[in-house]
Design an enzyme around this catalytic site. Structure first.
Site, PDB file in Angstrom:
ATOM      1  N   LYS A  63       0.851  -1.196   0.000  1.00  0.00           N
ATOM      2  CA  LYS A  63       0.000   0.000   0.000  1.00  0.00           C
ATOM      3  C   LYS A  63       0.886   1.245   0.000  1.00  0.00           C
ATOM      4  O   LYS A  63       1.842   1.333   0.782  1.00  0.00           O
ATOM      5  CB  LYS A  63      -0.889  -0.028   1.247  1.00  0.00           C
ATOM      6  N   SER A 113      -9.536   1.483   2.788  1.00  0.00           N
ATOM      7  CA  SER A 113      -8.731   2.247   1.873  1.00  0.00           C
ATOM      8  C   SER A 113      -7.627   1.453   1.168  1.00  0.00           C
ATOM      9  O   SER A 113      -7.025   1.971   0.231  1.00  0.00           O
ATOM     10  CB  SER A 113      -8.092   3.411   2.632  1.00  0.00           C
ATOM     11  N   SER A 161      -9.623  -0.702   7.034  1.00  0.00           N
ATOM     12  CA  SER A 161      -9.082  -0.624   5.673  1.00  0.00           C
ATOM     13  C   SER A 161      -8.343  -1.849   5.154  1.00  0.00           C
ATOM     14  O   SER A 161      -8.014  -1.893   3.970  1.00  0.00           O
ATOM     15  CB  SER A 161      -8.169   0.585   5.549  1.00  0.00           C
TER      16      SER A 161
HETATM   17  N1  GLN Z   1     -12.965   4.091   6.234  1.00  0.00           N
HETATM   18  C1  GLN Z   1     -12.343   4.565   7.444  1.00  0.00           C
HETATM   19  C2  GLN Z   1     -11.914   6.003   7.274  1.00  0.00           C
HETATM   20  O1  GLN Z   1     -12.159   6.563   6.260  1.00  0.00           O
HETATM   21  C3  GLN Z   1     -11.182   3.673   7.804  1.00  0.00           C
HETATM   22  C4  GLN Z   1      -9.979   3.918   6.979  1.00  0.00           C
HETATM   23  C5  GLN Z   1      -8.801   3.086   7.369  1.00  0.00           C
HETATM   24  O2  GLN Z   1      -8.922   2.071   8.040  1.00  0.00           O
HETATM   25  N2  GLN Z   1      -7.645   3.559   6.963  1.00  0.00           N
HETATM   26  O3  GLN Z   1     -11.336   6.582   8.155  1.00  0.00           O
END
Ligand code: GLN
Length: 450
Positions: free
Chosen positions: A44, A119, A143
């Site tokens: 990532k 994400s 994510s």
């Molecule tokens: N969807 C959540 C956010 O937007 C979690 C994102 C993540 O785990 N990086 O914060």
């Protein structure tokens, strides 16, 4: 294949091929090979790696190159893995669909009109489409687990502090964890083994022994107690997801586990709590992108205008929304009512799990309330997007390990089962997930991308 999926932001073709040749040459002496020798791993693009850009999916870091490797990258290289490229993500990991990337969305290999989740959508899509066997993602509120569920693969969020974050670009420091994405639970266990453990360069990494995760996988679930939270089942959940998760629980019961109803009464407050805490931490962490040290600088004669225009042009809409929310929640006069209150509710969420774990070994629930949604479906409705993480966020607030493993399908799209463990008990999480996986065929299904 990636011209259609867009999982990667950069690929290191020549060094990857060089490394592959080096490992091939050593293959004759198979006994001396490290555990990931020659395996391509996708990373990532929020984890720093030398030699490739680290963009965080943001214009503000476009073209920036890290002068060093994150500890997880060092460990991967030592284990023989080949860092093949950097994967797409929501900008600074803020999002649930990978649509918030400044470099365009990633598509779900099961249906290119749908999101892969986020994400870590690029990492999940790359594994799901068989471009790589293994990938790393990060999980602050879901994510790793959400994109694993949406793309039909395995994704594990380790216990907070299990894996070093040296070289991980910070989003919300009290929640961020790096975790493996893989086709099978055994592969995820192998990758966790390589990255887990104390790192003197990250003072928040736990100084605890790392058990042999692969060794205990075959031990089964006989005698294991699995809790199903009554708040997590039924209303608000897509019917097929509800049915698939309950059917999965029965598979584990048949394998010798006992199912027990538990209660997590405060999880309904987890999403609002998270959306105070994570943006507050992000507003502080993202203060460093001001055009002085990193990436983009919009040149103007006045330094204040330079800060403002760099941030104005460098950050996308969702990142700006979070910075404003967080700055507000931390500001004088609002701190007690928002940030402090959210910290208190976080303690209650954590206590709910502690109580539940007094009588069970694992908690079982869905990963997401629905299967993968269409691109654009929630992009303009932040609240709907935030609610996607209703089952994953509580686990981050409590700092616990959680896995997503494929457990069904609806409209040809994968469904994920979530198993949550006690702190540092990834071994039990992996063992139960492996037992479930090996009793079913879901992990063998592949997207029909040709
Ligand atoms: N969807 C959540 C956010 O937007 C979690 C994102 C993540 O785990 N990086 O914060």
């Amino acid at each position: 294949m990636d011209s259609r999926v867009h999982a990667f932001l950069s690929v290191d073709k020549s060094s990857a091929l060089d490394a592959a040749r080096r490992w091939d040459a050593r293959r004759a002496d198979a006994d001396a090979l490290p555990p990931l020798a020659g395996l391509p791993v996708a990373i990532k693009d929020i984890i720093c790696s030398q030699g490739l850009p680290t963009t965080c999916g943001s214009r503000i870091l476009e073209g920036w190159r890290s002068p060093y490797d994150a500890t997880v990258i060092t460990r991967l290289r030592e284990a023989g893995a080949i860092v093949i490229g950097k994967t797409n993500l929501d900008e600074f990991a803020m999002g649930s669909s990978t649509e918030n990337s400044a470099f365009g969305p990633t598509r779900n290999p099961w249906d290119l009109a749908r999101v892969p989740g986020g994400s870590s959508g690029g990492s999940a899509a790359a594994v799901s489409a068989d471009m790589v066997p293994l990938a790393l993602g990060t999980d602050t509120g879901g994510s790793v687990r959400l994109p694993a569920a949406f793309t039909g693969i395995v994704g594990l969020k380790p216990t907070y502090s299990r894996v070093s974050r040296y070289g991980l670009v910070a989003f919300a420091s009290s929640l961020d964890q790096i975790g493996p994405l893989a086709r099978t639970v055994a592969d995820a266990a192998l990758l966790l083994q390589v990255i887990a453990g104390r790192d003197p360069r990250d003072s928040t990494s736990a100084d605890l022994p790392v058990p042999d995760y692969s060794a205990s996988l075959p031990d089964g679930v006989k005698g294991m107690k699995i809790g199903i939270p009554r708040e997590a089942i039924g209303a608000g959940l897509q019917r097929e997801v509800n049915d698939a998760v309950l059917a999965a629980a029965r598979v584990l019961e048949q394998a010798g586990a006992s199912l027990i109803e538990v209660s997590l009464p405060t999880i309904e407050y987890a999403v609002p709590t998270y959306y105070i805490l994570a943006p507050s931490e992000a507003s502080a962490n993202l203060a460093r992108y001001d055009g002085v040290k990193y990436g983009l600088r919009v040149r103007t004669p006045d330094i204040h205008a330079m800060y403002a225009r760099t941030r104005g042009e460098g950050f996308g809409t969702e990142v700006k929304r979070r910075i404003m929310l967080g700055t507000y929640a931390l500001s004088a006069g609002f701190y007690e009512g928002f940030f402090l209150k959210a910290q208190q509710v976080r303690t209650l969420v954590r206590k709910d799990f502690t109580v539940a774990f007094g009588s069970v070994d694992l908690v079982l629930m869905p990963v997401a309330p629905t299967v993968a949604f269409k691109l654009g479906e929630k992009a303009h409705d932040p609240l709907q997007m935030y609610l996607t993480d209703i089952y994953t966020i509580p686990v981050n607030l409590a700092g616990l390990p959680g896995i997503s493993v494929p457990c069904g399908s609806a409209d040809g799209l994968p469904i994920g089962l979530q198993l949550i463990g006690k702190p540092f008990d990834e071994a039990t999480v992996l063992r139960a997930a492996h037992t479930y996986e090996q009793s079913t065929e879901w992990h063998k299904a592949r997207p029909q991308l040709t």
